[in-house]
Design a protein around this motif. Structure first.
Motif, mmCIF file in Angstrom:
data_model
loop_
_atom_site.group_PDB
_atom_site.id
_atom_site.type_symbol
_atom_site.label_atom_id
_atom_site.label_comp_id
_atom_site.label_asym_id
_atom_site.label_seq_id
_atom_site.Cartn_x
_atom_site.Cartn_y
_atom_site.Cartn_z
ATOM 1 N N LEU A 82 16.012 -6.717 3.655
ATOM 2 C CA LEU A 82 15.377 -6.235 2.429
ATOM 3 C C LEU A 82 14.499 -5.018 2.697
ATOM 4 O O LEU A 82 14.283 -4.195 1.808
ATOM 5 N N GLY A 83 13.979 -4.915 3.914
ATOM 6 C CA GLY A 83 13.201 -3.737 4.271
ATOM 7 C C GLY A 83 14.001 -2.464 4.094
ATOM 8 O O GLY A 83 13.484 -1.433 3.646
ATOM 9 N N ASP A 84 15.297 -2.538 4.419
ATOM 10 C CA ASP A 84 16.171 -1.378 4.235
ATOM 11 C C ASP A 84 16.421 -1.088 2.761
ATOM 12 O O ASP A 84 16.880 0.004 2.404
ATOM 13 N N GLU A 85 16.146 -2.072 1.887
ATOM 14 C CA GLU A 85 16.333 -1.917 0.433
ATOM 15 C C GLU A 85 15.025 -1.535 -0.263
ATOM 16 O O GLU A 85 14.966 -1.508 -1.491
ATOM 17 N N GLY A 86 13.986 -1.256 0.515
ATOM 18 C CA GLY A 86 12.711 -0.867 -0.073
ATOM 19 C C GLY A 86 11.832 -2.026 -0.487
ATOM 20 O O GLY A 86 10.918 -1.855 -1.302
ATOM 21 N N VAL A 87 12.096 -3.207 0.082
ATOM 22 C CA VAL A 87 11.332 -4.407 -0.273
ATOM 23 C C VAL A 87 10.652 -4.956 0.976
ATOM 24 O O VAL A 87 11.321 -5.222 1.986
ATOM 25 N N ASP A 88 9.330 -5.125 0.934
ATOM 26 C CA ASP A 88 8.593 -5.738 2.034
ATOM 27 C C ASP A 88 8.514 -7.244 1.803
ATOM 28 O O ASP A 88 8.279 -7.695 0.671
ATOM 29 N N VAL A 89 8.707 -8.025 2.861
ATOM 30 C CA VAL A 89 8.755 -9.477 2.755
ATOM 31 C C VAL A 89 7.632 -10.108 3.568
ATOM 32 O O VAL A 89 7.467 -9.815 4.759
ATOM 33 N N ASP A 90 6.847 -10.954 2.919
ATOM 34 C CA ASP A 90 5.893 -11.835 3.598
ATOM 35 C C ASP A 90 6.483 -13.240 3.566
ATOM 36 O O ASP A 90 6.762 -13.759 2.476
ATOM 37 N N ALA A 91 6.693 -13.841 4.731
ATOM 38 C CA ALA A 91 7.351 -15.141 4.788
ATOM 39 C C ALA A 91 6.358 -16.251 5.095
ATOM 40 O O ALA A 91 5.518 -16.122 5.983
ATOM 41 N N GLU A 149 0.817 -1.211 0.000
ATOM 42 C CA GLU A 149 0.000 0.000 0.000
ATOM 43 C C GLU A 149 0.856 1.268 0.000
ATOM 44 O O GLU A 149 0.367 2.349 -0.330
ATOM 45 N N HIS A 150 2.133 1.139 0.340
ATOM 46 C CA HIS A 150 3.028 2.298 0.335
ATOM 47 C C HIS A 150 3.835 2.387 -0.954
ATOM 48 O O HIS A 150 4.777 3.170 -1.048
ATOM 49 N N GLY A 151 3.493 1.571 -1.951
ATOM 50 C CA GLY A 151 4.183 1.599 -3.222
ATOM 51 C C GLY A 151 5.492 0.843 -3.213
ATOM 52 O O GLY A 151 6.260 0.927 -4.169
ATOM 53 N N ARG A 152 5.772 0.091 -2.147
ATOM 54 C CA ARG A 152 6.999 -0.682 -2.065
ATOM 55 C C ARG A 152 6.799 -2.055 -2.688
ATOM 56 O O ARG A 152 5.683 -2.558 -2.777
ATOM 57 N N THR A 153 7.884 -2.637 -3.144
ATOM 58 C CA THR A 153 7.822 -3.982 -3.715
ATOM 59 C C THR A 153 7.494 -4.987 -2.614
ATOM 60 O O THR A 153 8.057 -4.928 -1.511
ATOM 61 N N ARG A 154 6.577 -5.923 -2.900
ATOM 62 C CA ARG A 154 6.210 -6.951 -1.925
ATOM 63 C C ARG A 154 6.623 -8.319 -2.461
ATOM 64 O O ARG A 154 6.197 -8.726 -3.538
ATOM 65 N N VAL A 155 7.461 -8.998 -1.687
ATOM 66 C CA VAL A 155 7.999 -10.296 -2.063
ATOM 67 C C VAL A 155 7.455 -11.367 -1.128
ATOM 68 O O VAL A 155 7.392 -11.156 0.092
ATOM 69 N N LEU A 156 7.069 -12.489 -1.705
ATOM 70 C CA LEU A 156 6.675 -13.650 -0.914
ATOM 71 C C LEU A 156 7.894 -14.553 -0.785
ATOM 72 O O LEU A 156 8.369 -15.118 -1.768
#
Length: 248
Positions: free
Chosen positions: A26-35, A3-10
């Protein structure tokens, strides 16, 4: 996309610690991670909206990573980067043949992985300046629509396969070297590792060639790279190699 326009990775990995550490890095690299931690969870989570890319470990409990990769490929072209503990040919080629777009080996480095993710997600259609239609034999490629037709029937290509075919088709029969294709399609250097390219060429041929073992549309030029041809007596040009073998 989050929702913040960041890349979301599973992230699919049975090691909870890796999921936590990679999520922070990866959060520091602008990538949100769902594990998630099993193949079954991966198939459910990947179907939810908002997932941009799947980072998939091959070694999973229950449904293994190769099976997950194949099932995801059967249902769409969601970008997949496989994670393997070994870089030997058997593991890498098996994952690429199952449908992965790219691979990384453990231990994972967040900065490098983020660069791979960004490069893969940039892989959209060719630039709008590309021709509206390119014909290669009985196959028609429409760059502005992101579609491929063979004898008028749609051919489903993954985003990576489409970009690879578009690069070759746009060259109009000129040879495109392996290094050029790796740079243009994947966007970064592979230091001589051409397995990624050769497996994708084989996958592309299985979809667009009438006989993938005797290709006439995507030709290997030994020692040079690849080029497009066309059906007919002039297709098997000197230096064209069959699809089998490591050369593609």
């Amino acid at each position: 996309m989050s929702e913040h326009g960041r890349t979301r990775v599973l992230l699919v990995d049975d090691d909870v610690r890796i999921g936590r550490a990679l999520g922070l890095a990866l959060g520091d690299e602008g990538v949100d991670v769902d594990a998630v931690h099993t193949g079954e969870q991966a198939l459910v989570s990947a179907a939810r909206p908002g997932v941009d890319l799947v980072l998939l470990d091959l070694m999973l409990p229950g449904i293994d990573g190769l099976t997950v990769c194949r099932r995801l490929r059967e249902t769409g072209d969601l970008p997949i980067i496989m994670v393997t503990a070994r870089s030997d040919s058997a593991d890498v080629i098996a994952g690429l043949e199952a449908g992965a777009d790219d691979y990384v080996t453990k231990p994972l480095v967040a900065g490098e992985l983020a660069a791979r993710i960004r490069a893969l997600l940039r892989r959209r259609r060719p630039t709008p300046a590309a021709p509206r239609r390119i014909t290669v034999g009985d196959v028609e490629l429409r760059p502005d629509e992101g579609t491929v037709l063979r004898d008028g029937a749609p051919v489903h290509l993954t985003r990576t396969e489409f970009r690879l075919f578009a690069e070759l088709a746009a060259a109009g029969g000129r040879i495109v070297t392996r290094d050029e294709l790796l740079s243009r399609v994947w966007g970064y250097e592979y230091h001589g590792d051409t397995r990624l390219l050769d497996v994708h060429v084989r996958r592309l041929r299985r979809k667009i060639e009438l006989d993938p073992d005797r290709p006439v549309l995507v030709l290997t030029v030994r020692g040079a790279g690849y080029k497009v041809g066309g059906p007919g007596p002039d297709a098997a040009l000197p230096g064209a190699a069959p699809a089998s073998g490591r050369g593609g």
